[in-house]
Scaffold this motif. Structure first.
Motif, PDB file in Angstrom:
ATOM      1  N   ALA A 181       0.818  -1.215   0.000  1.00 53.05           N
ATOM      2  CA  ALA A 181       0.000   0.000   0.000  1.00 53.05           C
ATOM      3  C   ALA A 181       0.851   1.263   0.000  1.00 53.05           C
ATOM      4  N   SER A 184       2.042   3.732  -3.343  1.00 60.78           N
ATOM      5  CA  SER A 184       1.377   4.912  -3.899  1.00 60.78           C
ATOM      6  C   SER A 184       2.085   6.209  -3.547  1.00 60.78           C
ATOM      7  N   THR A 192      -4.194   1.415  -3.389  1.00 53.97           N
ATOM      8  CA  THR A 192      -4.300   2.576  -2.516  1.00 53.97           C
ATOM      9  C   THR A 192      -4.261   3.871  -3.313  1.00 53.97           C
ATOM     10  N   ARG A 196      -7.042   6.859  -3.435  1.00 54.35           N
ATOM     11  CA  ARG A 196      -6.734   8.275  -3.265  1.00 54.35           C
ATOM     12  C   ARG A 196      -7.299   9.098  -4.417  1.00 54.35           C
ATOM     13  N   PHE A 209     -11.894   4.144   0.478  1.00 57.69           N
ATOM     14  CA  PHE A 209     -10.917   3.323   1.189  1.00 57.69           C
ATOM     15  C   PHE A 209     -11.522   2.045   1.762  1.00 57.69           C
ATOM     16  N   VAL A 212     -11.375  -0.456  -1.067  1.00 59.40           N
ATOM     17  CA  VAL A 212     -10.028  -1.002  -1.215  1.00 59.40           C
ATOM     18  C   VAL A 212      -9.704  -1.966  -0.078  1.00 59.40           C
ATOM     19  N   TYR A 216      -8.362  -5.839  -0.383  1.00 58.93           N
ATOM     20  CA  TYR A 216      -7.206  -6.395   0.335  1.00 58.93           C
ATOM     21  C   TYR A 216      -7.626  -7.590   1.197  1.00 58.93           C
TER      22      TYR A 216
END
Length: 243
Positions: A181, A184, A192, A196, A209, A212, A216
Motif C-alpha cells: 500500500a 502509492s 491505494t 486516493r 478506502f 479497497v 485487500y
C-alpha cells in the motif's frame, strides 16, 4: 454497445461513486498491486534460498555480509528503504545519462527493487531457521546413502526446510501484500493510489478506502486459503491418521 455502457454507468452513478471510470482505476490498481507483490516475492524467494544457505556457512566472509544485509533491511522501515531507492537513484553520478535511466525513471522499478530486497531479507531468515532445524537423522541417513553434501542440501535439506517454512512464509506473503500500500507514495497507481484518486475526485474517503480494504481482505483470504491447502498437501504425512 456504447448505449449499454452509458446506461450501466448512469445506473452506477445514481447509487454510488463507483462509475465505470472509477472501477477501471480500481482494476488497474489491482493489476499493479498484484504484479508488484508477485514479482517481488518470486525474485526475493529465488534470491533467499542461496542467501539462506550462505547465512549458515562456516566462512565468516560469506555469512557476515549476508547477516549485515538481512539485519539492515529487517531493522529499517520499508517506507524508508523505498524513499532511499526511489529518490536516491537520481543522485548516482551519470545515471540519468545512461541507458539504465530509461528503466529506473519508471517508479515501478525502484519500488520493485525495494520490495524485493526487503522480502528477500525476511525470507532468508525464515529459510535459515528452517534449514537449521533440519533433523540430524535426515542428514545422517542421506550420508549413509552416499549422498554428497551438495546433493544432500538439494534433495533432502531444502525440500524439508521449505515444508517447515511454509507457515512463516505465508505470513510474509500477506505482510508484503499489506506493505504494498505504501507504493502509492512514489506515484504508483496501485490499489491505494486508486482509492486516493477516487477520494480526491468525489471527496468520499469512507467509500473509496473501505472498498479497497475489502479488496485487500479478499486477497488476504485467498492467500490464506492457498497456503493452508499447500500445507495440508505437503505436510499430509505429519497429520494424525484416523480410522
Amino acid at each position: 454497445m456504447e448505449s449499454l455502457l452509458t446506461w450501466l454507468e448512469n445506473q452506477l452513478a445514481d447509487n454510488s461513486i463507483f462509475t465505470l471510470q472509477t472501477l477501471s482505476h480500481y482494476a488497474d490498481g489491482l493489476t499493479t498491486t498484484v504484479q508488484l507483490v508477485f514479482l517481488s516475492l518470486i525474485i526475493g524467494l529465488i534470491a533467499a534460498v542461496p542467501l539462506a544457505i550462505g547465512r549458515g556457512s562456516r566462512h565468516a566472509w560469506i555469512k557476515w555480509p549476508i547477516f549485515a544485509y538481512t539485519y539492515v533491511f529487517r531493522g529499517t522501515p520499508l517506507l524508508i528503504q523505498l524513499y532511499l531507492i526511489y529518490y536516491g537513484v537520481v543522485f548516482v553520478d551519470g545515471i540519468q545519462e545512461s541507458w539504465l535511466w530509461v528503466i529506473l525513471e519508471d517508479p515501478f522499478i525502484p519500488a520493485l527493487i525495494a520490495f524485493t530486497l526487503n522480502t528477500a531479507a525476511y525470507t532468508t531468515e525464515i529459510f535459515r531457521g528452517a534449514i537449521k532445524s533440519t533433523s540430524k537423522g535426515e542428514i545422517e541417513a542421506a550420508r549413509a546413502y552416499g549422498m554428497s553434501p551438495g546433493l544432500t542440501m538439494r534433495r533432502i535439506i531444502i525440500p524439508s526446510a521449505f515444508r517447515r517454512a511454509l507457515p512463516a512464509y505465508g505470513n510474509e506473503v500477506i505482510f508484503m501484500l499489506h506493505a504494498s500500500a505504501i507504493a502509492s507514495v512514489v506515484t504508483i497507481m496501485d490499489l491505494t493510489g486508486a482509492a486516493r484518486f477516487v477520494y480526491a475526485r468525489y471527496y468520499a474517503p469512507f467509500e473509496a478506502f473501505l472498498f479497497v480494504a475489502a479488496i485487500y481482505l479478499c486477497l488476504t483470504f485467498a492467500i490464506l486459503y492457498f497456503f493452508r491447502h499447500l500445507e495440508k498437501k505437503l505436510l499430509a504425512h505429519l497429520q494424525p491418521q484416523t480410522g
